[in-house]
Scaffold this motif. Sequence first.
Motif, PDB file in Angstrom:
ATOM      1  N   PHE A   3      22.169  65.454  65.380  1.00  0.00           N
ATOM      2  CA  PHE A   3      23.408  64.625  64.843  1.00  0.00           C
ATOM      3  C   PHE A   3      22.783  63.102  64.786  1.00  0.00           C
ATOM      4  O   PHE A   3      23.132  62.333  63.864  1.00  0.00           O
ATOM      5  N   HIS A   7      22.328  60.464  61.572  1.00  0.00           N
ATOM      6  CA  HIS A   7      22.596  59.077  61.626  1.00  0.00           C
ATOM      7  C   HIS A   7      21.775  58.341  60.853  1.00  0.00           C
ATOM      8  O   HIS A   7      21.874  57.481  59.860  1.00  0.00           O
ATOM      9  N   ALA A  31      28.045  65.185  60.197  1.00  0.00           N
ATOM     10  CA  ALA A  31      28.448  64.581  61.394  1.00  0.00           C
ATOM     11  C   ALA A  31      29.715  64.866  62.064  1.00  0.00           C
ATOM     12  O   ALA A  31      29.897  64.705  63.194  1.00  0.00           O
ATOM     13  N   ASP A  34      29.866  67.265  64.793  1.00  0.00           N
ATOM     14  CA  ASP A  34      29.320  66.818  66.109  1.00  0.00           C
ATOM     15  C   ASP A  34      30.107  67.270  67.441  1.00  0.00           C
ATOM     16  O   ASP A  34      31.334  66.442  67.596  1.00  0.00           O
ATOM     17  N   THR A  36      29.937  66.762  70.360  1.00  0.00           N
ATOM     18  CA  THR A  36      30.071  65.762  71.308  1.00  0.00           C
ATOM     19  C   THR A  36      30.565  64.306  71.284  1.00  0.00           C
ATOM     20  O   THR A  36      31.002  63.640  71.817  1.00  0.00           O
ATOM     21  N   ARG A  37      31.019  64.354  69.742  1.00  0.00           N
ATOM     22  CA  ARG A  37      31.876  63.278  69.153  1.00  0.00           C
ATOM     23  C   ARG A  37      31.014  61.846  69.350  1.00  0.00           C
ATOM     24  O   ARG A  37      31.734  60.986  69.240  1.00  0.00           O
ATOM     25  N   THR A  38      29.830  62.133  69.432  1.00  0.00           N
ATOM     26  CA  THR A  38      28.838  60.874  69.530  1.00  0.00           C
ATOM     27  C   THR A  38      28.649  60.120  68.214  1.00  0.00           C
ATOM     28  O   THR A  38      28.398  59.053  68.206  1.00  0.00           O
ATOM     29  N   ALA A  39      29.265  61.045  67.107  1.00  0.00           N
ATOM     30  CA  ALA A  39      28.784  60.259  65.732  1.00  0.00           C
ATOM     31  C   ALA A  39      30.045  59.579  65.436  1.00  0.00           C
ATOM     32  O   ALA A  39      30.173  58.825  64.538  1.00  0.00           O
ATOM     33  N   GLN A  75      36.694  64.325  64.208  1.00  0.00           N
ATOM     34  CA  GLN A  75      36.115  63.712  65.377  1.00  0.00           C
ATOM     35  C   GLN A  75      37.466  63.529  66.113  1.00  0.00           C
ATOM     36  O   GLN A  75      37.206  62.881  67.281  1.00  0.00           O
TER      37      GLN A  75
END
Length: 214
Positions: A3, A7, A31, A34, A36-39, A75
């Motif tokens: 991911f 980016h 994205a 993702d 982990t939701r870091t996107a 997300q």
Amino acid sequence: MFFARLHVLAERAAAKRDPNVLLHRQACFLAGMDPTRTATAWLAQTTRARRAITFRTWSPLWPDARSVVTSLANQGDPEPLRDFLAHAHPDDACQRAALSYSAYWVGEIPYRQCDDSFMPAPLADWHGSVLFRHLVQRLNPTHPFIDLNIHNIWALLAVRRGLTLGNPAEGRTLLDRSIRILDSDRICPQSRQELAAIVYSLRADGITGTGTDR
């Protein structure tokens, strides 16, 4: 790592002198998955950077903006999608694009499209039952695209009014689920208005619920 590379790919696609809108759109769409939701942060930044764009009709940037806001909804942030639904469907071309985009994605449109120009064009001869079934099955207040699904059902029934009569079981399920969602607080005011219109239309057509959907 995957991911994070998406980016970088999205930024490079958007930064070119001749931006690769399709590549950017696909990167942003992926994205949204993702776990982990870091996107979320860079997708939100992308949305803020595009807020100055006003859609007076369809443009190649329309599906790109749609992919970004649906990814944000996936997300956990539904507000950009709700804003898009409220302000990015100003004419029939955008409404047709919304339906054609979804119909193509679920396989309702069987022939391959080489670019996005089919989206705002007059609706082809696809029936709509596949898309209708797909949307009804996803009419759940916890679905990340609940507002989008409601809008698309509302728009689909406006141009394919006979779908509920041709698919009575799906029509009954739609009525049951619509009533249940109207009793919840999980949708925005626009979705509530569109869902109320759907319920009114179903009842006007003599559709009654099963009473079994929970």
